[in-house]
Design a protein around this motif. Structure first.
Motif, PDB file in Angstrom:
ATOM      1  N   GLU A   1       0.827  -0.975  -0.007  1.00  0.00           N
ATOM      2  CA  GLU A   1       0.149   0.128   0.164  1.00  0.00           C
ATOM      3  C   GLU A   1       1.018   1.200   0.208  1.00  0.00           C
ATOM      4  N   GLU A   2       2.067   1.267   0.785  1.00  0.00           N
ATOM      5  CA  GLU A   2       2.764   2.318   0.725  1.00  0.00           C
ATOM      6  C   GLU A   2       3.561   2.678  -0.582  1.00  0.00           C
ATOM      7  N   MET A   3       3.710   1.739  -1.286  1.00  0.00           N
ATOM      8  CA  MET A   3       4.404   1.549  -2.664  1.00  0.00           C
ATOM      9  C   MET A   3       3.140   2.440  -3.713  1.00  0.00           C
ATOM     10  N   LEU A   4       2.024   1.740  -3.404  1.00  0.00           N
ATOM     11  CA  LEU A   4       0.953   2.248  -4.374  1.00  0.00           C
ATOM     12  C   LEU A   4       0.986   3.886  -4.175  1.00  0.00           C
ATOM     13  N   PHE A   5       0.548   4.189  -3.060  1.00  0.00           N
ATOM     14  CA  PHE A   5       0.327   5.669  -2.832  1.00  0.00           C
ATOM     15  C   PHE A   5       1.782   6.758  -3.133  1.00  0.00           C
ATOM     16  N   SER A   6       2.873   5.969  -2.552  1.00  0.00           N
ATOM     17  CA  SER A   6       4.189   6.680  -2.956  1.00  0.00           C
ATOM     18  C   SER A   6       4.454   7.013  -4.444  1.00  0.00           C
ATOM     19  N   PHE A   7       4.137   5.865  -5.191  1.00  0.00           N
ATOM     20  CA  PHE A   7       4.534   6.019  -6.655  1.00  0.00           C
ATOM     21  C   PHE A   7       3.544   6.644  -7.392  1.00  0.00           C
ATOM     22  N   ILE A   8       2.431   6.848  -7.115  1.00  0.00           N
ATOM     23  CA  ILE A   8       1.479   7.599  -7.615  1.00  0.00           C
ATOM     24  C   ILE A   8       2.081   9.151  -7.426  1.00  0.00           C
ATOM     25  N   VAL A   9       2.547   9.326  -6.073  1.00  0.00           N
ATOM     26  CA  VAL A   9       3.032  10.793  -6.044  1.00  0.00           C
ATOM     27  C   VAL A   9       4.240  11.144  -6.887  1.00  0.00           C
ATOM     28  N   SER A  10       4.985   9.963  -7.396  1.00  0.00           N
ATOM     29  CA  SER A  10       6.255  10.079  -7.905  1.00  0.00           C
ATOM     30  C   SER A  10       6.107  10.319  -9.298  1.00  0.00           C
ATOM     31  N   GLN A  11       5.060  10.324  -9.753  1.00  0.00           N
ATOM     32  CA  GLN A  11       4.829  10.441 -11.359  1.00  0.00           C
ATOM     33  C   GLN A  11       5.098  11.843 -11.846  1.00  0.00           C
ATOM     34  N   ASN A  12       5.790  11.958 -12.917  1.00  0.00           N
ATOM     35  CA  ASN A  12       6.291  13.157 -13.436  1.00  0.00           C
ATOM     36  C   ASN A  12       6.749  14.394 -12.573  1.00  0.00           C
ATOM     37  N   ASN A  13       7.770  13.866 -11.614  1.00  0.00           N
ATOM     38  CA  ASN A  13       7.768  14.733 -10.312  1.00  0.00           C
ATOM     39  C   ASN A  13       9.244  14.465  -9.913  1.00  0.00           C
ATOM     40  N   HIS A  14       9.875  15.655  -9.374  1.00  0.00           N
ATOM     41  CA  HIS A  14      11.399  15.498  -8.899  1.00  0.00           C
ATOM     42  C   HIS A  14      11.386  14.703  -7.630  1.00  0.00           C
ATOM     43  N   ILE A  15      12.428  13.926  -7.416  1.00  0.00           N
ATOM     44  CA  ILE A  15      12.716  13.128  -6.101  1.00  0.00           C
ATOM     45  C   ILE A  15      12.594  13.846  -4.906  1.00  0.00           C
ATOM     46  N   PRO A  16      13.123  15.014  -4.739  1.00  0.00           N
ATOM     47  CA  PRO A  16      13.133  15.819  -3.488  1.00  0.00           C
ATOM     48  C   PRO A  16      11.790  16.534  -3.294  1.00  0.00           C
ATOM     49  N   ARG A  17      11.040  16.669  -4.196  1.00  0.00           N
ATOM     50  CA  ARG A  17       9.552  17.064  -4.203  1.00  0.00           C
ATOM     51  C   ARG A  17       8.568  15.822  -3.834  1.00  0.00           C
ATOM     52  N   ILE A  18       8.997  14.724  -4.411  1.00  0.00           N
ATOM     53  CA  ILE A  18       8.262  13.513  -3.657  1.00  0.00           C
ATOM     54  C   ILE A  18       8.571  13.279  -2.342  1.00  0.00           C
ATOM     55  N   LYS A  19       9.658  13.394  -1.885  1.00  0.00           N
ATOM     56  CA  LYS A  19      10.169  13.192  -0.569  1.00  0.00           C
ATOM     57  C   LYS A  19       9.280  14.159   0.148  1.00  0.00           C
ATOM     58  N   GLY A  20       9.158  15.283  -0.180  1.00  0.00           N
ATOM     59  CA  GLY A  20       8.619  16.692   0.866  1.00  0.00           C
ATOM     60  C   GLY A  20       7.101  16.075   0.802  1.00  0.00           C
ATOM     61  N   CYS A  21       6.379  15.764  -0.358  1.00  0.00           N
ATOM     62  CA  CYS A  21       5.093  15.315  -0.324  1.00  0.00           C
ATOM     63  C   CYS A  21       4.673  14.382   0.722  1.00  0.00           C
ATOM     64  N   ILE A  22       5.343  13.261   0.682  1.00  0.00           N
ATOM     65  CA  ILE A  22       5.110  12.063   1.344  1.00  0.00           C
ATOM     66  C   ILE A  22       5.530  12.620   2.769  1.00  0.00           C
ATOM     67  N   GLU A  23       6.718  13.211   3.019  1.00  0.00           N
ATOM     68  CA  GLU A  23       6.827  13.597   4.554  1.00  0.00           C
ATOM     69  C   GLU A  23       5.572  14.452   5.011  1.00  0.00           C
ATOM     70  N   ARG A  24       5.178  15.318   4.374  1.00  0.00           N
ATOM     71  CA  ARG A  24       4.194  16.321   4.979  1.00  0.00           C
ATOM     72  C   ARG A  24       2.819  15.532   4.953  1.00  0.00           C
ATOM     73  N   MET A  25       2.450  14.583   4.126  1.00  0.00           N
ATOM     74  CA  MET A  25       1.381  13.645   4.123  1.00  0.00           C
ATOM     75  C   MET A  25       1.219  12.665   5.424  1.00  0.00           C
ATOM     76  N   SER A  26       2.520  12.392   5.711  1.00  0.00           N
ATOM     77  CA  SER A  26       2.683  11.391   6.887  1.00  0.00           C
ATOM     78  C   SER A  26       2.514  12.031   8.074  1.00  0.00           C
ATOM     79  N   ARG A  27       3.051  13.350   8.071  1.00  0.00           N
ATOM     80  CA  ARG A  27       3.063  14.203   9.486  1.00  0.00           C
ATOM     81  C   ARG A  27       1.545  14.795   9.585  1.00  0.00           C
ATOM     82  N   ASP A  28       0.844  14.952   8.397  1.00  0.00           N
ATOM     83  CA  ASP A  28      -0.631  15.417   8.764  1.00  0.00           C
ATOM     84  C   ASP A  28      -1.401  13.961   8.859  1.00  0.00           C
ATOM     85  N   LEU A  29      -1.163  13.054   8.107  1.00  0.00           N
ATOM     86  CA  LEU A  29      -2.225  11.926   8.187  1.00  0.00           C
ATOM     87  C   LEU A  29      -1.773  10.596   9.252  1.00  0.00           C
TER      88      LEU A  29
END
Length: 274
Positions: free
Chosen positions: A101-129
């Motif tokens: 499940e973590e791979m599913l949502f993580s790699f949805i975020v990854s599409q057409n995106n830079h790795i530092p930005r992907i990390k940021g999105c996933i980090e914020r999402m984890s902090r908030d949710l």
DNA sequence: ACCCAGGAATCCA
DNA sequence: TGGATTCATGGG
């Protein structure tokens, strides 16, 4: 504490080869998060140390039972100079056994995106949710469950820089809540597994291959992204343009070891162009 | 201002 | 079936 003596395990190689987004530098190595757990990992002179509260979990997570000397030898004898060079550079790469499940949502975020930005999105999402946890005096957050992602709603993601992927997050969360059973797909052969993953809204061939490789450890998967496509043209002299066909080319060439080769060469190509 | 990033959905012929 | 267009965002 787990101690692992092998030149085929290097913390930097394993974490920075692009398969995981939730880790950060810590003391002599890295602080790594997976699901609702964390560990501290570092490598010194061919010896890797893993500290955690759940050794059984991380023993499996770092794929410690697989003999990577066999995989390295395969790459070295592949006959492709770029694969040989890549394996030499990334000798310590391993394919992690991560949560589906973590791979599913993580790699949805990854599409057409830079790795530092992907990390940021996933980090914020984890902090908030996610749930607040701690290990070795460090605070971290669990990866949010599908239910939390669904409850947060598309609006949350749109307002937090997920861009057009916001709709994909809630659509997939809804599918999972409505009975799309990622665990159940484990029994399917790789081609059929991919076919099922492709039915999810926002999951295309590349993301499906990443989930298949990193979440199901199907090493007969070969994700093709912009880096791999470039490498295919420049280092394999490839002329195909359809990414599905490029994937098939690599699967035909490397068979069951395709996923390992993919990680070696992806890591290699990116490390060259930094 | 432009180009690009671990792409996929949608439209169109 | 295959090709072009559209979709957000931020770093270089």
């Amino acid at each position: 504490m787990i101690e692992y003596e092998s030149k085929f395990f290097n913390a930097k190689d394993v974490l920075e080869c692009g398969q995981i987004f939730r880790f950060r530098p810590f003391e002599k190595g890295y602080f790594v998060c997976a699901e609702d757990k964390a560990c501290y990992v570092y490598t010194e002179e061919g010896r890797t140390v893993i500290e955690s509260d759940d050794e059984e979990y991380f023993n499996n997570f770092f794929d410690l039972l697989t003999d990577y000397s066999v995989i390295y030898d395969f790459a070295e004898k592949s006959g492709y100079p770029v694969v040989v060079k890549a394996a030499k550079l990334g000798k310590g790469v391993r394919i992690l056994r991560q949560n589906k499940e973590e791979m599913l949502f993580s790699f949805i975020v990854s599409q057409n995106n830079h790795i530092p930005r992907i990390k940021g999105c996933i980090e914020r999402m984890s902090r908030d949710l996610g749930e607040k946890k701690s290990f070795k005096g460090e605070t971290f957050y669990s990866f949010p469950k599908a239910e939390s992602i669904y409850k947060a709603g598309e609006k949350y993601f749109a307002e937090n820089a997920f861009g057009y992927r916001a709709g994909y997050m809630s659509a997939c969360a809804e599918s999972v809540l409505n009975g799309f059973d990622l665990e159940k797909l484990s029994s399917l052969p790789t081609k059929e597994l991919k076919k099922q993953l492709l039915t999810l809204h926002g999951v295309g061939p590349k993301v499906a291959d990443c989930i298949s490789l990193f979440g199901y450890h199907r090493t007969d998967s070969f994700p093709v992204d912009t880096w791999i496509e470039k490498l295919y043209r420049e280092d394999f002299g490839g002329t195909l343009k359809d990414r599905n066909k490029i994937t098939d080319f690599f699967l035909d060439t490397f068979g069951e070891n395709s996923g390992y080769v993919q990680q070696y060469i992806f890591y290699y190509k990116r490390s060259l162009e930094q």
